[in-house]
Design an enzyme around this catalytic site. Structure first.
Site: not given
Length: 357
Positions: A117, A138, A180, A220, A230, A234, A238, A241, A245
């Site tokens: 956990r 993340k 980036e 960042k 997010e 935030r 992206n 992206h 992606h």
């Protein structure tokens, strides 16, 4: 050595940036862990794992080595890390060190978030690209239907960035990381963006690289500090992206680097933004910079319906409507909902523009 503090709701953590920091871990890691598991890929492990182990002569230190590449961000290697942690006897007072690029950081971080956990982990990025993925907590693995769909928000105990490890990077890895950095500059700092677009990536000095990395990480860290989970600003990170992606998944993970896909995605976002907002944005300066620095911009034949469906797996998508991060001007970001028809038209006009330019 630069020291930046990231504030989160869980805990604050430091980012250390400097040369040869991998030999100073015994000073930078203050907590007395019962055991340490170093997670790395085969290429990075050959270069640096021995240096990391040498910091801890009195501690139990183990290694889990994964193959190089995006394919390792999978449920199978996630399970392997858990199996290794159990086999080595890690407990809740143990530490995982993620030594490598974004793949290692995401995979090892997600393993740390879920093992018993949650146990501590430290990010030790060895690529330029990982300056972005190692900051912000993340962590995730990929699903065959999309990138980073299985994951969590789980901040590291620290980020330790030894810039000396970047000297072994290939031109492809440098290109990937700088995409980036350009993204962060477009979001928050037009002056920084203009400076990056005058940079020749084949002739980078150590001072230039350290300065660019520090600026990108500060951007960042500032955004993460304002919006850890997010829910708002935030999402701006992206930029580029949504298509990026989708291209990675469509072409097959590892066929195009993450940063190279993001670079194409950034151009696409600027293309859409210019059309929607009737403004001249830095599409052409970015295009010429990418071309000059040998980014692969020929996206070839695309199954547009398949690409759009993959864009819908983006985590910003709501009610199967694509939410794109767009630019009104450098530093002014908006998230815009677009229909499938609009996206298809923009993809077609973007592909024509790529060939024309």
């Amino acid at each position: 050595m630069e020291d930046i503090l990231v504030k989160t709701s869980t805990h604050d953590y430091p980012i250390f940036i400097g040369d040869m920091l991998r030999f100073q871990l015994h000073q930078l890691i203050q907590k007395d862990y019962t055991a340490i598991l170093i997670v790395s890929d085969k290429k990075v492990a050959e270069l640096y794992v021995g240096d990391i182990v040498s910091n801890f002569p009195e501690r139990k230190v183990y290694q889990s080595i994964i193959p190089v590449g995006e394919q390792s961000k999978s449920i199978d290697f996630f399970y392997q890390l858990h199996s290794d942690a159990i086999k080595f006897g890690l407990d809740r007072a143990s530490l995982i060190i993620a030594l490598g690029g974004g793949v290692v950081g995401d995979l090892a971080g997600f393993a740390a978030a879920t093992y018993m956990r949650g146990i501590d982990y430290i990010q030790m990025p060895t690529t330029i690209l990982a300056h972005d993925s190692s900051v912000g907590g993340k962590v995730a693995i990929n699903h065959q239907f999309g990138k980073n769909l299985i994951g969590s928000f789980y901040p590291p105990a620290a980020v330790i960035y030894d810039t000396q490890t970047l000297r072994t990077l290939s031109e492809e890895e440098i290109r990937s990381g700088y995409a980036e950095l350009v993204k962060e500059a477009l979001i928050a700092d037009e002056t920084f963006c203009n400076r990056l677009l005058k940079t020749n990536l084949t002739n980078l000095s150590s001072d230039q690289l350290t300065n660019h990395l520090t600026n990108g990480i500060k951007i960042k860290a500032s955004i993460v500090g304002m919006d850890e989970k997010e829910k708002g600003i935030r999402k701006h990170l992206n930029l580029g992206h949504t298509l990026g992606h989708a291209l990675e998944a469509e072409k097959g993970y590892g066929e195009i680097t993450h940063g190279e896909a993001v670079a194409i995605g950034l151009l696409f976002s600027l293309h859409v933004s210019e059309s929607l907002f009737s403004r001249r944005l830095p599409y052409l300066p970015l295009f010429h910079w990418l071309k000059h620095n040998n980014y692969p911009l020929n996206i070839g034949e695309l199954d547009e319906e398949s690409v759009i469906n993959r864009m819908k797996t983006d985590k910003k998508t709501l009610n199967e409507r694509i939410q794109m991060v767009l630019l009104k001007q450098p530093g002014e970001i908006i998230v815009q909902e677009l229909s499938d028809h609009d996206i298809q038209m923009y993809i077609q006009s973007f592909r024509r523009r790529l060939v024309k330019e």
